[in-house]
Design an enzyme around this catalytic site. Structure first.
Site, mmCIF file in Angstrom:
data_model
loop_
_atom_site.group_PDB
_atom_site.id
_atom_site.type_symbol
_atom_site.label_atom_id
_atom_site.label_comp_id
_atom_site.label_asym_id
_atom_site.label_seq_id
_atom_site.Cartn_x
_atom_site.Cartn_y
_atom_site.Cartn_z
ATOM 1 N N ASP A 44 0.823 -1.221 0.000
ATOM 2 C CA ASP A 44 0.000 0.000 0.000
ATOM 3 C C ASP A 44 0.854 1.267 0.000
ATOM 4 O OD1 ASP A 44 -2.390 -1.636 0.372
ATOM 5 O OD2 ASP A 44 -1.701 -1.886 2.432
ATOM 6 N N GLY A 48 1.846 2.957 -2.710
ATOM 7 C CA GLY A 48 1.587 3.836 -3.852
ATOM 8 C C GLY A 48 2.279 3.347 -5.116
ATOM 9 N N LYS A 107 0.683 4.212 -8.604
ATOM 10 C CA LYS A 107 0.913 5.556 -9.137
ATOM 11 C C LYS A 107 2.265 5.654 -9.840
ATOM 12 C CE LYS A 107 1.507 10.174 -7.356
ATOM 13 N NZ LYS A 107 1.469 10.962 -6.129
ATOM 14 N N HIS A 118 -3.970 -1.995 -6.438
ATOM 15 C CA HIS A 118 -3.341 -0.737 -6.831
ATOM 16 C C HIS A 118 -4.436 0.249 -7.219
ATOM 17 C CE1 HIS A 118 0.625 -2.915 -8.167
ATOM 18 N NE2 HIS A 118 0.474 -2.852 -6.857
ATOM 19 N N THR A 126 2.714 -12.889 2.641
ATOM 20 C CA THR A 126 1.954 -13.426 1.519
ATOM 21 C C THR A 126 2.615 -14.736 1.088
ATOM 22 O OG1 THR A 126 0.914 -12.834 -0.581
ATOM 23 C CG2 THR A 126 3.224 -12.192 -0.302
#
Length: 437
Positions: free
Chosen positions: A40, A42, A45, A68, A268
């Protein structure tokens, strides 16, 4: 067949024959964008920024447990399986063999973004035939496993319950099913699917699966997917060794969630550090070029696990509210705390990257990052405190537009980690980016 050994020792009669192959002909280099914290940060972007100049944008690992958000011309797009570079109408996007694909989720995501203005995605998407499939029952099993952990251990991992872990477990157990299986002999696929369901039902007695209904839907999804499927290894080889191409790889999740290097077991199920770009797309290490690490100016985390700099107070609430810190995939509020330079240095050790930062106000300084989670929970953080700035930076477009206190903060981070900062983000949209060099 016999070999004439003399042919290897005698000089060729034609001087143009037998010339040594150039050793520097490695092909096109690949740019990789990775998360440097717990996700998280960014990344979407940054990928969107680089994708405007990329011919190929690739996903290499993870599944629709990642999210995203990209803002273009005031429209907010959410991506989970599609590479976020799909917004660029000139880019071809690749879902690599290291990604696990939930087909209903893929098409639902595409349709949701079509409503926001995404066009022509199906003609610009390539899916590796070696990618493993996430089935609905994988997602059910994900939830069952969390319930069992809570009952037996009194704690959960905090998965997204998207079936990612169970699918990678099927893959590692060599019982998983891939895209190539779905598009091959469907009768054989059906038999393997039923056997896989039986194996899971033998482990989880509460698991019920409408096998025939699932197979009918999977066949429909498979035919819809078929025009997009390629031999991923060959496709990437041609991209790397054909005409010059600008190739971008976007990582999902982040370094501290990596199955090997993250805060295990609260991680993960894939390698979301730079090695995942190689194994998840079939890219040789020699073709890895620039690696960009993406970081916030503070730290967030979704789910369970150690978080030494977490602020369980009004400051944490302010960061959460002001930063709009809500998970794209889960909708859960993100845990918030100060920037931890130790985890950034640790991520840099593994990836060797350039960092990108947003701007807030305070940072952390601790000597090392331990592997043992019990020890990490006991860490007492030693803070390096900087004066904050209380002015809005969202309109800044040049370095000199930032407050001096913000500049001091960014330079300290840059010098401490030992990595030059290339971009500073000051807002959601594409234009809210200051390029440093």
């Amino acid at each position: 067949m016999s070999l004439n050994h003399k042919s290897y020792t005698n000089p060729p009669s034609n001087p143009t024959q037998g010339l040594k192959r150039p050793r520097n002909d490695t092909g096109n280099k690949v740019t990789v964008v990775l998360g440097a914290q717990w996700g998280d940060e960014g990344k979407g972007k940054v990928v969107d920024l680089l994708a405007t100049e990329s011919d190929l944008v690739c996903r290499c690992q993870g599944g629709n447990n990642a999210g995203h958000t990209v803002v273009v011309e005031g429209k907010e797009y959410d991506f989970h399986l599609l590479p976020s570079g799909i917004i660029n109408p000139k880019s071809i996007c690749v879902i690599g063999n290291g990604v696990v694909i939930h087909l209903p989720g893929l098409f639902e995501e595409a349709e949701n973004n079509e409503k926001k203005g995404l066009k022509g995605w199906e003609k610009r998407l390539i899916v590796s035939d070696r990618a493993h499939l996430v089935f609905d029952f994988h997602q059910v099993v994900d939830g069952i496993q969390e319930t069992q952990r809570q009952a037996t251990e009194g704690k959960i991992i905090g998965t997204t319950k998207k079936g990612i872990g169970p699918t990678y477990a099927s893959k590692a157990s060599r019982i998983g099913l891939r895209v190539c299986d779905l598009l091959g002999d469907f009768k054989e696929f059906s038999t393997k699917f039923k056997n896989l369901v039986k194996q899971y039902q033998s482990m989880y007695s509460s698991l019920t699966v409408d096998t025939e209904s699932q197979l009918k839907k999977l066949k429909e999804y498979g035919e819809r997917l078929r025009p997009m499927v390629r031999d991923g290894v060959y496709y990437m080889y041609e991209a790397l060794h054909g005409p010059p191409k600008r190739i971008l790889v976007e990582g999902a999740n982040a370094a501290l969630l990596d199955i090997d290097f993250g805060t295990y077991p609260f991680v993960t199920s894939s390698n979301c550090t730079v090695g995942g770009a190689c194994t998840g797309l079939g890219i040789p290490p020699l073709n890895i070029g620039e690696v960009y690490g993406v970081s916030k100016a503070y730290t967030t985390r979704v789910g369970i696990g150690a978080f030494p700099t977490e602020q369980l107070n009004a400051t944490g609430e302010l960061l959460q509210t002001r930063g709009h810190e809500v998970g794209v995939t889960t909708g859960r509020k993100r845990r918030c705390g100060w920037l931890d330079l130790v985890i950034l240095k640790y991520a840099h050790m593994i990836n060797v990257f350039i960092s990108f930062l947003k701007c807030v106000k305070q940072i952390t300084l601790i000597p090392h990052f331990p592997a043992n989670m019990e020890l990490l929970h006991k860490v007492e953080v030693e803070y390096e405190t900087f004066p904050g700035w209380k002015s809005d930076t969202s309109a800044a477009r040049k370095w000199n537009n930032l407050p001096q206190k913000a500049q001091n903060y960014i330079r300290f981070v840059e010098n401490h980690i030992g990595v030059p900062i290339k971009w500073v983000g000051v807002g959601k949209s594409r234009e809210c980016m200051i390029q440093m060099f």
